[in-house]
Design an enzyme around this catalytic site. Sequence first.
Site, mmCIF file in Angstrom:
data_model
loop_
_atom_site.group_PDB
_atom_site.id
_atom_site.type_symbol
_atom_site.label_atom_id
_atom_site.label_comp_id
_atom_site.label_asym_id
_atom_site.label_seq_id
_atom_site.Cartn_x
_atom_site.Cartn_y
_atom_site.Cartn_z
ATOM 1 N N GLU A 26 0.854 -1.199 0.000
ATOM 2 C CA GLU A 26 0.000 0.000 0.000
ATOM 3 C C GLU A 26 0.876 1.231 0.000
ATOM 4 O O GLU A 26 2.002 1.175 0.461
ATOM 5 C CB GLU A 26 -0.821 0.068 1.299
ATOM 6 C CG GLU A 26 -1.752 -1.042 1.532
ATOM 7 C CD GLU A 26 -1.743 -1.437 2.999
ATOM 8 O OE1 GLU A 26 -1.460 -0.580 3.856
ATOM 9 O OE2 GLU A 26 -1.990 -2.612 3.261
ATOM 10 N N LYS A 28 2.466 4.370 1.503
ATOM 11 C CA LYS A 28 2.728 4.759 2.893
ATOM 12 C C LYS A 28 2.388 6.228 3.016
ATOM 13 O O LYS A 28 3.010 7.076 2.384
ATOM 14 C CB LYS A 28 4.191 4.512 3.254
ATOM 15 C CG LYS A 28 4.498 4.816 4.718
ATOM 16 C CD LYS A 28 5.902 4.359 5.073
ATOM 17 C CE LYS A 28 6.175 4.438 6.566
ATOM 18 N NZ LYS A 28 5.913 5.721 7.173
ATOM 19 N N ASP A 39 2.138 9.824 4.698
ATOM 20 C CA ASP A 39 2.971 10.550 5.645
ATOM 21 C C ASP A 39 2.071 11.435 6.493
ATOM 22 O O ASP A 39 1.814 12.582 6.164
ATOM 23 C CB ASP A 39 3.999 11.390 4.883
ATOM 24 C CG ASP A 39 5.101 11.845 5.809
ATOM 25 O OD1 ASP A 39 5.162 11.354 6.952
ATOM 26 O OD2 ASP A 39 5.900 12.693 5.388
ATOM 27 N N TYR A 58 -5.530 1.146 7.210
ATOM 28 C CA TYR A 58 -4.630 0.137 6.646
ATOM 29 C C TYR A 58 -4.466 -1.107 7.513
ATOM 30 O O TYR A 58 -3.650 -1.962 7.199
ATOM 31 C CB TYR A 58 -3.272 0.743 6.343
ATOM 32 C CG TYR A 58 -2.613 1.437 7.523
ATOM 33 C CD1 TYR A 58 -2.214 0.725 8.639
ATOM 34 C CD2 TYR A 58 -2.386 2.811 7.501
ATOM 35 C CE1 TYR A 58 -1.619 1.353 9.707
ATOM 36 C CE2 TYR A 58 -1.787 3.455 8.565
ATOM 37 C CZ TYR A 58 -1.411 2.709 9.671
ATOM 38 O OH TYR A 58 -0.830 3.343 10.730
ATOM 39 N N LYS A 64 10.893 3.204 1.371
ATOM 40 C CA LYS A 64 10.693 4.644 1.296
ATOM 41 C C LYS A 64 11.051 5.233 -0.068
ATOM 42 O O LYS A 64 11.926 4.722 -0.765
ATOM 43 C CB LYS A 64 11.542 5.349 2.370
ATOM 44 C CG LYS A 64 11.266 4.899 3.789
ATOM 45 C CD LYS A 64 9.963 5.432 4.328
ATOM 46 C CE LYS A 64 10.103 6.757 5.011
ATOM 47 N NZ LYS A 64 10.719 6.797 6.285
ATOM 48 N N CYS A 114 10.830 49.545 -1.272
ATOM 49 C CA CYS A 114 10.411 48.474 -2.177
ATOM 50 C C CYS A 114 11.523 48.189 -3.187
ATOM 51 O O CYS A 114 11.962 49.105 -3.882
ATOM 52 C CB CYS A 114 9.131 48.871 -2.910
ATOM 53 S SG CYS A 114 8.698 47.720 -4.244
ATOM 54 N N CYS A 146 10.135 49.313 -6.877
ATOM 55 C CA CYS A 146 9.827 50.678 -7.295
ATOM 56 C C CYS A 146 10.421 51.736 -6.360
ATOM 57 O O CYS A 146 10.309 52.933 -6.627
ATOM 58 C CB CYS A 146 8.321 50.873 -7.424
ATOM 59 S SG CYS A 146 7.468 50.894 -5.836
ATOM 60 N N CYS A 178 4.728 47.097 0.106
ATOM 61 C CA CYS A 178 5.039 48.290 -0.674
ATOM 62 C C CYS A 178 3.736 49.083 -0.777
ATOM 63 O O CYS A 178 2.693 48.528 -1.116
ATOM 64 C CB CYS A 178 5.530 47.865 -2.057
ATOM 65 S SG CYS A 178 5.397 49.141 -3.309
ATOM 66 N N CYS A 199 2.993 50.081 -8.297
ATOM 67 C CA CYS A 199 4.328 49.464 -8.345
ATOM 68 C C CYS A 199 4.333 48.414 -9.459
ATOM 69 O O CYS A 199 3.465 47.539 -9.491
ATOM 70 C CB CYS A 199 4.611 48.811 -6.991
ATOM 71 S SG CYS A 199 5.993 47.671 -7.000
HETATM 72 S S1 IVH Z 1 1.299 -0.670 8.766
HETATM 73 C C1 IVH Z 1 2.939 -3.081 12.200
HETATM 74 N N1 IVH Z 1 0.535 0.633 6.596
HETATM 75 O O1 IVH Z 1 3.975 4.267 9.061
HETATM 76 C C2 IVH Z 1 2.648 -2.328 10.967
HETATM 77 N N2 IVH Z 1 1.653 1.843 8.307
HETATM 78 O O2 IVH Z 1 6.642 3.690 10.106
HETATM 79 C C3 IVH Z 1 2.109 -1.007 11.291
HETATM 80 N N3 IVH Z 1 1.924 4.222 7.836
HETATM 81 O O3 IVH Z 1 3.146 4.160 12.462
HETATM 82 C C4 IVH Z 1 2.005 -0.068 10.239
HETATM 83 N N4 IVH Z 1 0.912 4.220 5.886
HETATM 84 O O4 IVH Z 1 1.777 5.638 10.911
HETATM 85 C C5 IVH Z 1 1.147 0.712 7.794
HETATM 86 N N5 IVH Z 1 -0.217 1.649 4.654
HETATM 87 C C6 IVH Z 1 0.389 1.729 5.854
HETATM 88 C C7 IVH Z 1 0.899 2.952 6.353
HETATM 89 C C8 IVH Z 1 1.531 2.956 7.587
HETATM 90 C C9 IVH Z 1 1.532 4.951 6.796
HETATM 91 C C10 IVH Z 1 2.670 4.745 9.011
HETATM 92 C C11 IVH Z 1 2.061 4.399 10.335
HETATM 93 C C12 IVH Z 1 3.144 3.753 11.132
HETATM 94 C C13 IVH Z 1 4.353 4.200 10.416
HETATM 95 C C14 IVH Z 1 5.467 3.204 10.623
#
Ligand code: IVH
Length: 672
Positions: free
Chosen positions: A114, A116, A118, A229, A317, A411, A414, A429, A434
């Site tokens: 999936e 990830k 942020d 997730y 990552k 400024c 101008c 300004c 300007c």
């Molecule tokens: S699974 C034991 N799936 O990443 C497995 N985590 O670095 C638990 N995160 O604390 C996490 N997207 O906040 C999982 N599709 C995803 C995720 C995900 C983001 C974050 C989550 C976790 C952190 C771990």
Amino acid sequence: MSKDIRKRAAELRRALHRHNYLYYVLDEPEVSDAEYDRLMQELIAVETAHPELVVPDSPTQRVGAPPLEKFESVAHTIPMLSLENAFGEEEAIAFDKRVRRFLKTDSTLIYTAEPKMDGVAVELVYENGSLKEASTRGDGYTGELITPNIRTINTVPLTLISSATVAIPSRLAVRGEIFIPLEAFEQLNKERLDNGESPFANPRNAAAGSLRQLDSGITANRPLEIFCYGVGTVTDLEFTSHWEILQALKALGFRVNPHSKPRVKIEDILIYYRGLLDSRHEFPYEMDGIVIKVDDLALQKRLGEKARSPRWALAYKFPATQETTRMLGIDVQVGRTGALTPVAHLEPVSVGGVTVSRATLHNEDEIKKKDIRVGDTVLIQRAGDVIPEVVKVITTKRTGVEKPFEMPAACPACGSKVLRLEGEAVWRCVNANCPAQVKERIKHFASKGALDIDGLGDKLVGQLVDKGLLKSYADLFALDKATVASLERMGEKSAQNLMDAITRSKRISLARFIYALGIRHVGEHMAHVLAGAFKALRALMAATAEELWTVDEVGPEVSESVRAFFDNPENQRNIAGMLEAGVALETEEVKKELLAGRTFVLTGAMESMTRSEAKARIEAFGGKVSSSVSRNTTYVVAGKDPGSKLDKAERLGVRVLDEKALLECLKNPAAY
Ligand code: IVH
């Protein structure tokens, strides 16, 4: 109280939960916003008359909880672990080898992956289908209870959906990531800067800060969303694979990222990773990689966990979007409202595959707070299409020659006086004429969300203003082809294209026109609100500050700013000039009808616009955009590499448009 009222309240709650789900989770509304509002108003009325009917998971209860004194701690029955990171293909392949070695198997393993997200990890606990508790991850073992804050997030279900495939369990803990989409993040930061508050460093900090509010009323105004997730404690349900868990979550009404990759071998996971890496900037939200999970839960159990992370999962990552580089100098740019913005001039550095040589420093206070000096080595960051920014100074790299920065006393464009008003974070300004301001105003006027005049780029605007050909918006409509053709880098053809684009832009919606004017505190959304409330430009121009203020969402700042704008004689002349030149404003009602009743499904990538842009443009004409093809679909728009939706369209005999046809349709929806 009669039984009927009780029954009606339950009916309304059920309907509102369902429409909320269709709108926010599936992105496939079945009723208009007005109909939704009507149902909500009716439920509010019933609950006000009979407060004993209010239940905690009523759709009316998303907002309005009293502020907390402090956050209570809560233990996670099953710890919320973190993930091991991998940064290159070799490390991902090594993970697969390690897993197989641990399981003592030579056969191919099946993974589900999936995106990830942020953001901020949370756990949502449901009892008998109702949201009872929501908490942050904390240290993995104990988190903080943030239930009222989580309730405000529309993509979080308050009650679960019972279906033939998945019955509602008596207890279910769901895990997911709360995040803020990029566009909303930019908007949020813009508002914060306008209000003299510090901007958030990135969408993740913004999400974390928004969840950490004791007053959930503040959280409610933050554009938070969720993707789920995984699960923690579950009763009554049996799963054999991770993919099954995701499907069950979807069936129960949770939002699950649709870009997952189910059940493939590691080689295909690597291909999936590359695909996402290449297209990550087309997504409306930030991802920092993918999470690879052994799909089979029996195998997951055998693999178990190490101290802080499971052996069955890996965070693979994306390359960092932060880098360090040297700051060579600070330029000061003048924006359309006269605001002076300091911009870092950097030694070019590649950040996540894009060369960056400039970054915003926001304003004087931010520079002071971060103690940024010319010559410093700085950490910079890029998120999606957001302008790169300086996160912090690497002070250990200082040599003593770094120079503190002073805002210019005049400024830079101008030479006029600059002023910093009390309570404001920016210097401005004072000269409305300007040239730097005029250029920026015209660029804004011609930009995509405004008049959308193709071909009126930076260089051309620069020349037109410097030559005195453009002093106001109205001058644009008086340009002649020969003059334009005689400019640098212009010819007959490009001049003609520009003239055509200007002519086309004359037919414009009232909302876009209001936005185009560049009134302070009136962004795209506010322009829509004003257009919807006043219906005609004349009515808006005549409205008093008090009348403006009575409009929903309009505060004193906006109303004063709008009034001041229209009171200015120069602005009045400018608007009269545009109307005389043939600018014709279409009211929203007329426009909204042009594609009403037609449903579009988008598949594949388009060249001239992102999917969310296409969606916004279709919706502006009252069309609907849905994510799945059915007999009710009017058109399937197929871009590059269309998916299975195209096959389905052909099977069902739904009309297919290519990108060109869609553009034609948007230009002239009445003819389609
Ligand atoms: S699974 C034991 N799936 O990443 C497995 N985590 O670095 C638990 N995160 O604390 C996490 N997207 O906040 C999982 N599709 C995803 C995720 C995900 C983001 C974050 C989550 C976790 C952190 C771990």
